[in-house]
Design a protein around this motif. Sequence first.
Motif, short mmCIF file in Angstrom:
data_model
loop_
_atom_site.label_atom_id
_atom_site.label_comp_id
_atom_site.label_asym_id
_atom_site.label_seq_id
_atom_site.Cartn_x
_atom_site.Cartn_y
_atom_site.Cartn_z
N SER A 38 -9.64 1.49 -9.11
CA SER A 38 -8.28 1.10 -8.78
C SER A 38 -8.01 1.40 -7.31
CB SER A 38 -7.29 1.86 -9.66
OG SER A 38 -7.33 3.25 -9.31
N ARG A 39 -6.92 0.86 -6.82
CA ARG A 39 -6.53 1.09 -5.42
C ARG A 39 -6.21 2.57 -5.20
NH1 ARG A 39 -5.93 -3.08 -1.51
NH2 ARG A 39 -6.05 -1.93 0.44
N GLU A 40 -5.66 3.21 -6.23
CA GLU A 40 -5.34 4.64 -6.13
C GLU A 40 -6.62 5.47 -5.94
OE1 GLU A 40 -2.19 2.37 -7.62
OE2 GLU A 40 -4.16 2.61 -8.60
N GLU A 41 -7.67 5.10 -6.67
CA GLU A 41 -8.94 5.82 -6.52
C GLU A 41 -9.50 5.63 -5.11
OE1 GLU A 41 -11.02 5.80 -10.89
OE2 GLU A 41 -10.70 3.86 -9.93
N MET A 42 -9.35 4.43 -4.56
CA MET A 42 -9.80 4.18 -3.19
C MET A 42 -9.08 5.11 -2.21
SD MET A 42 -10.08 0.01 -3.16
CE MET A 42 -10.30 -0.07 -1.38
N GLN B 123 -3.71 -15.41 -9.17
CA GLN B 123 -4.49 -15.22 -7.95
C GLN B 123 -4.50 -13.76 -7.50
OE1 GLN B 123 -3.72 -18.49 -5.33
NE2 GLN B 123 -4.67 -17.50 -3.58
N LYS B 124 -3.44 -13.03 -7.84
CA LYS B 124 -3.34 -11.63 -7.41
C LYS B 124 -4.38 -10.74 -8.13
CE LYS B 124 1.56 -11.83 -6.20
NZ LYS B 124 2.93 -11.34 -6.53
N SER B 125 -4.88 -11.19 -9.29
CA SER B 125 -5.80 -10.35 -10.05
C SER B 125 -7.10 -10.13 -9.30
CB SER B 125 -6.10 -10.99 -11.42
OG SER B 125 -6.84 -12.19 -11.25
N ILE B 126 -7.43 -11.00 -8.38
CA ILE B 126 -8.67 -10.87 -7.63
C ILE B 126 -8.44 -10.09 -6.33
CG2 ILE B 126 -8.75 -12.86 -6.05
CD1 ILE B 126 -11.34 -12.16 -8.79
N GLN B 127 -7.19 -9.74 -6.07
CA GLN B 127 -6.83 -9.07 -4.81
C GLN B 127 -6.55 -7.58 -4.99
OE1 GLN B 127 -3.52 -11.28 -3.10
NE2 GLN B 127 -4.39 -13.22 -3.79
N VAL B 128 -6.72 -7.05 -6.21
CA VAL B 128 -6.26 -5.69 -6.50
C VAL B 128 -6.99 -4.63 -5.69
CG1 VAL B 128 -5.39 -6.18 -8.82
CG2 VAL B 128 -7.82 -5.60 -8.50
#
Length: 601
Positions: free
Chosen positions: A1-5, A56-61
């Motif tokens: 997830s973005r949080e893990e990044m 389209q946003k699902s590929i941008q997470v």
Amino acid sequence: SREEMDQLGWDSCDIILVTGDAYVDHPSFGMAICGRMLEAQGFRVGIISQPDWKDQKSIQVLGEPRLGFLVSAGNMDSMVNHYTVSKKHRSTDAYSPGGKMGLRPDRASVVYSNLIRQTYKHTPIILGGIEASLRRMAHYDYWENKVKHSILIDSGADLISYGMGELSIVAIADALAAGIDVHDITFIPGTVYRSKTLDHLIDPVVLPSFEEVRESKRTYAESFAIQYKNTDAINAKPMAEPYEGQGYIVQNPPSRPLTEQEMDDVYALPYMRAYHPSYEKDGGVPALGEIKYSLTSNRGCFGSCSFCALTFHEGRVVQTRSHESILAEARQMVQEKEFKGYIHDVGGPTANFRRTSCDGQLKRGTCRGKPCLSPEPCKLLVADHSDYIKLLRELRSLPGVKKVFVRSGIRFDYLLLAKDDFLYELCKYHVSGQLKIAPEHISDRVTRLMGKSNRAVYLRFVEKFRRMNERLGKKQYLVPYFMSSHPGSELSDAVELAEFIRDMGYHPQQVQDFIPTPGTLSTCMWYTGLDPMTGEKVYSAKSYEEKRMQRALMQYWLPKNHEIVRKALHLAHREDLIGFGPKCLVRPRRETRPARPAKKV
């Protein structure tokens, strides 16, 4: 997830994997291997599992990756995952949370790639997995009933990593990290790319153009035969398929087989051996249950069954893990809380292949277009189970292991050639009462086209299996798998198979109706009506009605099949099998007589 990044301090991922499967961190799942391989090389890896292809946003997470996207439809071809041979929707998906169907699109590799390209116009996209691998050149598509382009053209991706991708994926990532433009990555084995010219190639094989194979079935078969003979890392050449006004699709020779040490290294990576915790609420991922307590001991297969895509995907060279590697994984299993002492399988595409088919194969490559086992075994074939027997003995002696089963397919014709104790060991220790076996058919002309051994060889194995169990004082049974409507099978062949099933006392609960999928000899036969290796004409059952008849004959005793079986027997002029005798398959239809008129009083 973005949080893990954010927690890791990553501003971006180097590589983002996009997969049509739920994420299972186990070495039986291709994306888990790719992710762990790249991670081991120091790359920052992100995973987008089953993105919503309508959003389209699902590929941008996870944002834009620094190097590129790796896209796979998953462990299965998405069309086979979704549809039966009669093109009806399946109800479950074993690779999705809770077995839920509908979490990936049809033709997932193309859809995901197009979705990425809508947002990230210039980010490299590399396709991999079975779906892309078998569609790397022009191919017949059963679901649309037409010849389609290489998947590179329909997807808009930059590269395909075909076959088993450990070596090519790392090489691609290294090249991108070194600053090489993705369009200049034309030199990595096991890849397919687009090119305007062939000036950079030495002695390429130029295939018939896409337009030619689309218009002529004979040309399609000829092109397929060239590709089928060009699947060995040692003796294959680059191949180029022209497209009018678009240049060429170029296929490099396959990646070389992994060494034993490299195979060990792949399986020693720190897999969690579980599905992602987020799927717990859905009941997990059903596909993991099939393999969680199984061990992969080999890959590659020289069996060369015509209906199997392994020749095109994994190749014919058998690669093995060391005993130490397999035993280490087994010891890890024993420590798991849910392990009950039973190892469900030790095998691979063919369980009893633990060496190359002959000693010269790793030096000169596999023979072009010449099978190792059928219709007759090659005189150079070495049939030897000694290493496999030793491995099985070591596994069953581990503390905490109660029983070790062999459930993946064995080649019984190979077993019969070996002068060792494998059948004794198999029957005494590794069969759970029933041994699954795949003769597939018993008509000699059908088994020849299938690349399988004939009826006489199968009957020899049946008798040897019976005698061995008698010697051991065990009651164990064979569970044979048969296939209906394979190319070459006419209605008379299906009746012959039904008679064989009757005489052997079999009642198969599962039968496979042949599905034409890309990358197999059988599909080429089915579509073109020709054996691409010989040019001879081949009959195929194509109508829904005939396929239904051939399938029903394999389960002639079921009441729901009686009417269609009677019809098949009439068409085959085998009315002698309709009646009340012991050899009859079905009884005559009951005639309904009109009621007698009431007597006048």
